[in-house]
Each structure stands twice: as structure tokens, then as C-alpha cells.
Motif scaffolding. Structure first.
Motif: not given
Length: 591
Positions: A31-40, A90-92, A104-108, A315-317
Motif C-alpha cells: 500500500i502507498k501512504i502519501v503524507a504531509f504536515n503543517d500545510f497552514h 496544522d492544515i489550518i 479557512d473554508e478554502p483550505t478544507i 506549507q506543501g513544499r
């Protein structure tokens, strides 16, 4: 029973040929897991990323943007349909204006279309309180802000749809009910196997979030929470366990494309290593965040087995591409392979998501008139770079702005203002932004980036002795006046507040707690502060409620609410015209 040492060696290519044949004969699925963090809420590109720690700026890589993140994720899903997308929090919160203006509705909404499935709630998700966070999950319009529910203008449902993905918060408990704020874990059948995802927030969240934002909530120990859930997951047929945790560590190298898979220093001394060292042997993978670092580590668990611990910058880098091989016979994980990859906007093999870009562009069109409004000018760059004593030119300006807004009769009659350094999120640069407002001119968007939290000013009365205590509470080890629930060790690191004009003091670390500041050096307009006298002091509401462990401020009396911090800064520009960098001569090193 997890992999023994021989099996670990085989997974790393170190075993014998015969043993390898035995292991590879076990039927597995990957299985593949794609992860990120602190998108803000970084819906647009945050800029560029270094090629190497020492490479020239001209070679930097353009990175990020939620449409490009979605493009990369789609490509990874094409490689393996058995893919799940997760976030470590911390996506928002602390988001750019294009997201924050609309709560932060646009982020969701864009995360729904990117395909996010699970998010471990981070500390910044609590910036507007638990009720607003529940609205982020469940949907509906903001109760008072007309900027909410702009779907008719941007092409999303009305009312606000809420998150299609699940918020997870295994260690966040509502004290009134004893139940967790959100589900503790989720189980997903991927590639025919059951995988458990436990989501957690760092237990120190109450010390770094506005206390009203976490009122009525308790944050439990991370490792103990995970370990207590293992029997429950086993009872539900789960053998593969992934922990998503908003806590992390750092590596002692400059973040760059060439270092994002490093683990220099092994995360020694970090909170995340301490947590992983205590985890049950059933945990197979830890996806972390909070520190805005990219690393790819192998850290020993409680049994001494090395497990993957990853983080993907911020921040999605960066995204983390993780392949997990799982036995289809017993559900056990046989190997984990992780790689951090840069979200490179110049990669011609990736097609960004046009539907997501349209939503972002539409929100940008709504916010641009507000964002591009010029609020003032500066004579030179004003930065957060601090002196050895901890004072920055930008901190001076912000503290002065807050004093100006609260010093007059009827508005607080403050004689000093204090600003927490963590609330200053960016520099004011001199060159014109992309809004083409001109060099030295400051737009609302630039000011918002500096102070994105929407805090209000609070003026309260402290004694001179309490002001001295406040200054001591900046430093590690000083816990005088701490409530019983506060961290026993005090500050995790020195948090030097920024101070307004007319206030001065000297300090040095002597090695004894609560003895760093010379009380005779504390002056207001040149007069030594009297421990028994009363003084009107301005702070933001985050600090006033004990945020950043400035607990003595909760004892302040005769509170008076004031303007938004950003409005105070704009007013300062209006009153002063062109603003120069602060003098940085208020906080002094003691001899």
C-alpha cells in the motif's frame, strides 16, 4: 509479533539468500501512504526551495501550491491504486489571507478535492476554539462572519461543506464528557488489508494555544495513548498500525532538496524521539510534524526495533511517499520504505489540478482588493532578526503600535506593551510585492502575514513585582506562579517578549531559575519600576490568558479589551507615516 532482527536485515538487503527467499515467498500487498504536515492553508506557492544548503538562490526550485500537491498525489495514486493520503496536523491556522479571510473554508474545500482522508489535529487547528474546529469537520456557515460560505462565488457548495476527511485526536478529551473531541483512530481496508491510523496532537498544546481555544479540553500523553489503543486495534483485526502525530524534531542541517531525506543527529533530544522510544512494538510507522522540518529517520521503539519516522517540511513544499508491504496472510507489515519528494512546480511530468486551481483563483479574486490595499510605508526592511538579548526591530514596531492603540484615556491608559515572539510570523521586506504597490510600501496582505492570528489587545493592571515575574517567566526553569497543570520544567526554550518604547531591562542567565532579570534595571520612561506600584500593561488576548506560559498575566486586574492587533499596526502606520526599523536598544544584556 513484528519483524525480528533477521527479517529487518533481509528487508534492508542484508540477509542471506536462503532467508530472503523464505521471506519473499510470503504473499504480500504493497500500500502507498502519501503524507504531509503543517500545510497552514498555503493554497498558493510559498515560493522556492533550496537545491542544496549552499546552492545559489538562482537555482532554487519553485514549490508547492495545493493544485500542484494534488497533481503529485494523483501521479502517486496512478503508481498504486491502494493509496491513502494523510496529514500530521496544522492544515489550518496561521494561514495566508486567501484562506484566513474565509475562516479557512478554502483550505478544507481544496483538501477535500485533493483526496485527503485523515488529519491528526494539530495545535493550530485550535486557534479559533473547539466549536469552530467542529464546524470545520461538520460544515455550515460561520455564525457571525459574512465572509463565510462564499461557495456561490467560488464554485463550491453552500453552505460550507465541511471536511470529507476525518479529524483524528486520540489524546484530546472533552473534560465534561470524558470522550475524545474527535475519533481516536480510523481503520481503512487498503489493498485487501486492514490498516489502523491513530491521530494525535502534541500534549503541550495548552501552552502554545490561546487558553480559551482549548478550554474544557485535556491533552493526554502521546505514547501512553497509543499503547492503550493497540489492544483495541488488534481486537478489530488490525496488525498494521500507523501513528499520525503533530509533534516532531529537527535535524542540524539547512532544509533543502538534497537534505529532505536525511536524519542527521537521529532526532536526539527531540520530543518525537522520546515518544517513539516508548511506543508499543505493534506500531509500524510514525508520520510526524509541528517543527516544519523534513526528515526520514529510523528510530527505536520500546522493544528496540527501528521504525520509520518521517516529516515533510511545511506549507506543501514536500510530500512523503511511503510504501508499506503487508502480508495478506496475517496483516503484518514486512517492510516500510519512505521517501520525501519536493513538490516541484517546474516538473513537466506532473499535471496540476485545474479544478482546485479554479477554486483558489476565485477566492483570490475575492480577497485581492483587501490584500492589495496599501496601509503605509517603511524606510527599510523591518525584520524579526533578534539581538543577542532577544530584541528585534519588527518586535519594537509591533509593541509600539500596540502601546499607541491603548495608551490614551478610555482605551486602556497603558504605559507598556509586551508582544510574544511566536506571534510575529514574517518580516516586512522593502522590495515591492507581486501586488506592484512599490518599494517600501506595505500592503494589508503583508501586514497580515506578519500577524495572522487575529488577536485582540487586552490592557490590564500588574504590580511592578508581577512585571518582574512576567520577565522571569520568559526563561527556562522559572515556574513561580505556575498553575498545577503547567509544565513542571517551565519554558521549553527562552521566549523573549518584545517590548514597547520607554520600557527597558537587562538580563543574563545565571543558572538559577527566576533570577535572570535585575529588578533595578526594569524601568519605564527612565524610572525604576516599583514592585508595590500598579502599572497598566497591554498584551494580546493569547498572552493575557496565559499563552506561551506567561501565566502571571492571568492575575492581571481591571481588564479592558481593545482593537485587533492588525488594526493597531495599521493605525500605527497611519499616524507615523513612513516607519523606520525599531531601535533594538530596550532589552539589554546584563554585565
Amino acid at each position: 509479533m513484528k519483524l525480528n532482527k533477521l527479517a529487518i536485515g533481509i528487508a534492508l538487503g542484508l540477509g542471506t539468500l536462503g532467508a530472503a527467499h523464505a521471506v519473499t515467498s510470503i504473499p504480500t500487498t504493497t500500500i502507498k501512504i502519501v503524507a504531509f504536515n503543517d500545510f497552514h492553508g498555503q493554497l498558493e506557492s510559498p515560493g522556492t526551495f533550496r537545491q542544496t544548503p549552499s546552492s545559489a538562490a538562482s537555482t532554487n526550485i519553485p514549490v508547492g501550491g495545493v493544485d500542484w500537491m494534488a497533481g503529485y498525489i494523483n501521479e502517486l495514486k496512478n503508481q498504486n491504486p491502494s493509496t491513502v493520503v494523510v496529514s500530521a496536523g496544522d492544515i489550518i491556522g496561521a494561514t495566508p489571507l486567501v484562506s484566513a479571510l474565509f475562516h479557512d473554508e478554502p483550505t478544507i474545500e481544496t483538501m477535500n478535492r485533493l483526496g485527503l482522508e485523515f488529519n491528526a489535529v494539530g495545535n493550530h487547528e485550535f486557534d479559533e476554539g473547539k466549536d469552530e474546529l467542529k464546524r470545520m469537520q461538520n460544515g455550515g456557515c460561520h455564525p457571525t462572519d459574512p465572509n463565510s460560505c462564499q461557495g456561490a462565488s467560488v464554485g463550491t457548495p453552500v453552505p460550507f461543506e465541511g471536511a470529507d476527511f476525518k479529524f483524528l485526536a486520540a489524546n484530546v478529551v472533552e473534560t465534561a464528557t470524558g470522550k475524545t473531541l474527535f475519533p481516536q483512530y480510523a481503520i481503512k481496508v487498503i489493498g485487501g488489508v486492514r490498516v489502523g491510523f491513530i491521530g494525535m496532537t502534541l500534549k503541550e498544546t495548552p501552552t502554545i494555544v490561546t487558553p480559551t481555544g482549548v478550554a474544557g479540553l485535556a491533552f493526554k500523553d502521546e505514547a501512553a495513548t497509543v499503547n492503550a489503543l493497540i489492544p483495541k486495534l488488534r481486537a478489530r483485526g488490525v496488525e498494521a498500525v500507523v501513528v499520525l502525530i503533530h509533534q516532531g524534531g529537527t535535524i542540524p542541517v539547512t532544509q533543502s532538496a538534497s537534505t529532505i531525506n536525511n536524519c542527521d543527529g537521529g532526532l536526539d533530544g527531540s520530543p518525537i524521539k522520546t515518544i517513539v522510544n516508548q511506543l508499543d512494538d505493534e506500531v509500524d510507522l510514525v508520520i510526524s510534524g509541528h517543527t516544519h522540518q523534513a526528515y526520514n529517520c529510523q528510530i527505536a521503539n520500546k522493544a528496540g526495533r527501528l521504525i520509520s519516522v518521517t516529516s515533510a517540511n511545511s506549507q506543501g513544499r514536500v510530500l512523503t511517499d511511503i510504501d508499506v508491504a503487508i502480508s495478506t496472510v496475517n496483516g503484518e507489515v514486512s517492510s516500510v520504505s519512505a521517501e520525501n519528494i519536493v513538490v516541484d512546480r517546474s516538473n513537466t511530468a506532473i499535471t496540476p489540478n485545474t479544478a482546485i486551481k479554479t477554486i483558489v483563483d476565485n477566492y483570490k479574486a475575492l480577497s485581492t482588493p483587501i490584500a492589495n490595499r496599501v496601509i503605509g510605508s517603511i524606510s527599510a526592511a523591518i525584520t524579526r532578526t533578534a539581538t543577542t538579548a532577544g530584541e528585534s526591530a519588527l518586535g519594537d514596531v509591533i509593541a509600539d503600535a500596540q502601546l499607541l492603540a491603548t495608551q490614551n484615556p478610555g482605551f486602556g491608559e497603558a504605559v507598556v506593551s509586551f508582544m510574544n515572539p511566536g506571534g510575529i510570523r514574517a518580516d516586512l521586506t522593502f522590495p515591492s510585492s507581486t501586488a506592484a504597490e512599490g518599494d517600501g510600501r506595505v500592503t494589508y496582505a503583508e501586514a497580515f502575514t506578519v500577524q495572522p492570528f487575529g488577536n485582540t489587545l487586552v490592557t490590564l493592571t500588574l504590580t511592578g513585582a508581577q512585571i518582574h515575574t512576567l520577565l522571569e517567566q520568559q526563561f527556562t526553569g522559572c515556574t513561580v506562579g505556575y498553575p498545577a497543570s503547567a509544565p513542571a520544567a517551565g519554558q521549553a526554550f527562552n521566549r523573549i517578549m518584545q517590548v514597547s518604547s520607554g520600557f527597558s531591562y537587562a538580563w543574563r542567565e545565571k543558572g538559577t531559575p527566576c533570577d535572570n532579570v535585575d529588578p533595578t534595571s526594569i524601568t519605564i520612561n527612565g524610572v525604576v519600576v516599583d514592585p508595590a506600584a500598579s502599572y497598566r500593561v497591554t498584551v494580546n488576548n493569547f498572552m493575557a490568558d496565559g499563552g506561551d506560559q506567561y501565566y502571571v498575566l492571568t492575575q492581571g486586574t481591571n481588564r479592558l479589551g481593545g482593537a485587533l492587533d492588525l488594526d493597531a499596526l495599521e493605525n500605527y502606520f497611519t499616524v507615523n507615516g513612513t516607519v523606520a526599523p525599531g531601535s533594538q536598544n530596550r532589552i539589554l544584556p546584563a554585565p
